[in-house]
Motif scaffolding. Structure first.
Motif, short mmCIF file in Angstrom:
data_model
loop_
_atom_site.label_atom_id
_atom_site.label_comp_id
_atom_site.label_asym_id
_atom_site.label_seq_id
_atom_site.Cartn_x
_atom_site.Cartn_y
_atom_site.Cartn_z
N UNK A 122 0.82 -1.21 0.00
CA UNK A 122 0.00 0.00 0.00
C UNK A 122 0.86 1.26 0.00
N UNK A 123 2.04 1.19 0.58
CA UNK A 123 2.92 2.36 0.62
C UNK A 123 3.45 2.70 -0.77
N UNK A 124 3.39 1.75 -1.70
CA UNK A 124 3.90 1.95 -3.04
C UNK A 124 2.81 2.31 -4.05
N UNK A 125 1.56 2.28 -3.62
CA UNK A 125 0.43 2.53 -4.52
C UNK A 125 0.04 4.00 -4.59
N UNK B 119 -4.94 2.44 -4.83
CA UNK B 119 -5.48 2.01 -3.53
C UNK B 119 -6.99 1.82 -3.60
N UNK B 120 -7.67 2.74 -4.28
CA UNK B 120 -9.13 2.64 -4.41
C UNK B 120 -9.51 1.42 -5.26
N UNK B 121 -8.78 1.21 -6.34
CA UNK B 121 -9.04 0.05 -7.20
C UNK B 121 -8.80 -1.25 -6.43
N UNK C 228 -15.41 3.77 2.68
CA UNK C 228 -14.49 3.37 1.62
C UNK C 228 -13.15 4.09 1.77
N UNK C 229 -13.23 5.38 2.10
CA UNK C 229 -12.02 6.18 2.30
C UNK C 229 -11.25 5.69 3.52
N UNK C 230 -11.97 5.34 4.58
CA UNK C 230 -11.33 4.85 5.81
C UNK C 230 -10.60 3.54 5.57
N UNK C 231 -11.10 2.72 4.64
CA UNK C 231 -10.41 1.47 4.34
C UNK C 231 -9.23 1.69 3.39
N UNK C 232 -9.43 2.55 2.40
CA UNK C 232 -8.37 2.79 1.42
C UNK C 232 -7.25 3.66 1.96
N UNK C 233 -7.48 4.31 3.11
CA UNK C 233 -6.47 5.17 3.69
C UNK C 233 -6.32 6.49 2.96
N UNK C 234 -7.47 7.03 2.52
CA UNK C 234 -7.45 8.31 1.81
C UNK C 234 -8.63 9.16 2.29
N UNK C 235 -9.02 10.18 1.53
CA UNK C 235 -10.10 11.07 1.95
C UNK C 235 -11.38 10.78 1.19
N UNK C 236 -12.51 11.25 1.75
CA UNK C 236 -13.79 11.07 1.08
C UNK C 236 -13.76 11.70 -0.30
N UNK C 237 -13.19 12.91 -0.40
CA UNK C 237 -13.15 13.65 -1.66
C UNK C 237 -12.38 12.88 -2.74
N UNK C 238 -11.26 12.28 -2.35
CA UNK C 238 -10.47 11.52 -3.33
C UNK C 238 -11.21 10.27 -3.79
N UNK C 239 -11.90 9.59 -2.87
CA UNK C 239 -12.67 8.40 -3.23
C UNK C 239 -13.78 8.79 -4.21
N UNK C 240 -14.50 9.86 -3.91
CA UNK C 240 -15.59 10.32 -4.78
C UNK C 240 -15.05 10.65 -6.17
N UNK D 177 1.14 -4.83 -11.37
CA UNK D 177 2.57 -4.72 -11.08
C UNK D 177 2.87 -4.89 -9.58
N UNK D 178 1.84 -4.62 -8.74
CA UNK D 178 2.03 -4.77 -7.31
C UNK D 178 1.85 -6.21 -6.83
N UNK D 179 1.23 -7.02 -7.72
CA UNK D 179 1.01 -8.42 -7.39
C UNK D 179 0.37 -8.58 -6.02
N UNK D 180 -0.66 -7.78 -5.80
CA UNK D 180 -1.28 -7.72 -4.47
C UNK D 180 -2.73 -8.18 -4.56
N UNK D 181 -2.94 -9.49 -4.47
CA UNK D 181 -4.28 -10.04 -4.58
C UNK D 181 -4.60 -10.93 -3.39
N UNK D 182 -4.41 -10.39 -2.20
CA UNK D 182 -4.73 -11.16 -0.99
C UNK D 182 -6.24 -11.31 -0.88
N UNK D 183 -6.68 -12.46 -0.43
CA UNK D 183 -8.12 -12.73 -0.35
C UNK D 183 -8.78 -12.09 0.86
#
Length: 237
Positions: free
Chosen positions: A148-151, A156-158, A185-197, A230-236
């Motif tokens: 997540x630090x590299x995204x 992150x939203x995707x 959604x923002x609280x989970x993605x670690x961003x703001x409401x505005x960015x998620x929208x 490219x992040x190969x990040x598909x944890x279930x």
């Protein structure tokens, strides 16, 4: 009403999958658990509250949260049937380091710390499965922090949308299967409401998703996966 472990259909539950071994100790041992019925939006674990054992989800959905700087809430996990809540506090301190809230009407099985210790000390198979569970949880946490630090925020939203779809989604119509507010959604993605929208709006214009109020549908899962491949990040989970 008490929900019987023997009648439970959650075969992945750590208690249910080891019921034969546990019943060898005492056929009534699982009847000592407490069953809790939580209405939607009820918080059943308060951050900083005394540890009261582990919670196993019999049915329903739960968000696990932690309060960050300036009181901002961070969603650490989204959990469903058969999963464990409160495990990071078990045996490691006197208070929970997280909070937990029901996203929908949920039924929980609560095993006290004393009862779990009795089971773990007496039955090696159960202890081994719990050890394996903790190792997997640690691996997921470490991988998530690193990746997540590299995204970018869009990635992150995707990733969040794909995670929710994998865990709760309906493959027939593409719906996520979990209706969360933009703030959640923002609280989970670690961003703001505005960015998620803003990002959801962009993904909708690109015909990658469909949104209506809290309902979100994945329209092109392959393209979304490609963006974060490219992040190969598909944890279930």
């Amino acid at each position: 009403m008490n929900y019987s472990c023997s009648e439970c259909t959650n075969e992945k539950c750590l208690i249910k999958k080891n019921l034969v071994h546990i019943n060898n100790l005492n056929s009534d041992i699982t009847n000592q658990k407490h069953t809790i019925q939580c209405k939607k939006s009820r918080q059943f674990i308060m951050e900083g509250a005394p540890v009261n054992g582990l919670y196993f989800i019999y049915s329903g959905k739960v968000k696990v949260i932690k309060t960050g700087y300036n009181g901002k809430e961070q969603i650490l996990r989204l959990s469903k049937d058969s999963e464990v809540i409160g495990h990071r506090g078990f045996g490691m301190g006197e208070t929970y380091k997280i909070g937990a809230t029901a996203i929908e009407d949920t039924i929980l099985c609560n095993f006290s710390t004393a009862l779990l210790k009795e089971i773990l000390l007496a039955e090696p198979k159960v202890t081994f499965d719990f050890m394996h569970f903790y190792a997997e949880e640690l691996n997921r946490s470490e991988t998530k922090v690193k990746t997540m630090s590299q995204m970018t925020v869009r990635e992150k939203v995707i990733d969040m949308l794909l995670y929710i779809y994998r865990k709760f989604g309906n493959s027939e119509d593409g719906t996520l299967g979990l209706e969360l507010s933009r703030k959640e959604l923002a609280d989970y993605a670690g961003t703001t409401d505005e960015q998620v929208i803003r990002i959801l709006s962009a993904l909708k214009k690109e015909n990658l998703i469909y949104t209506k109020s809290k309902i979100i549908k994945i329209l092109n899962i392959s393209k979304l996966k490609k963006e974060i491949s490219e992040h190969n990040f598909f944890l279930d989970s």
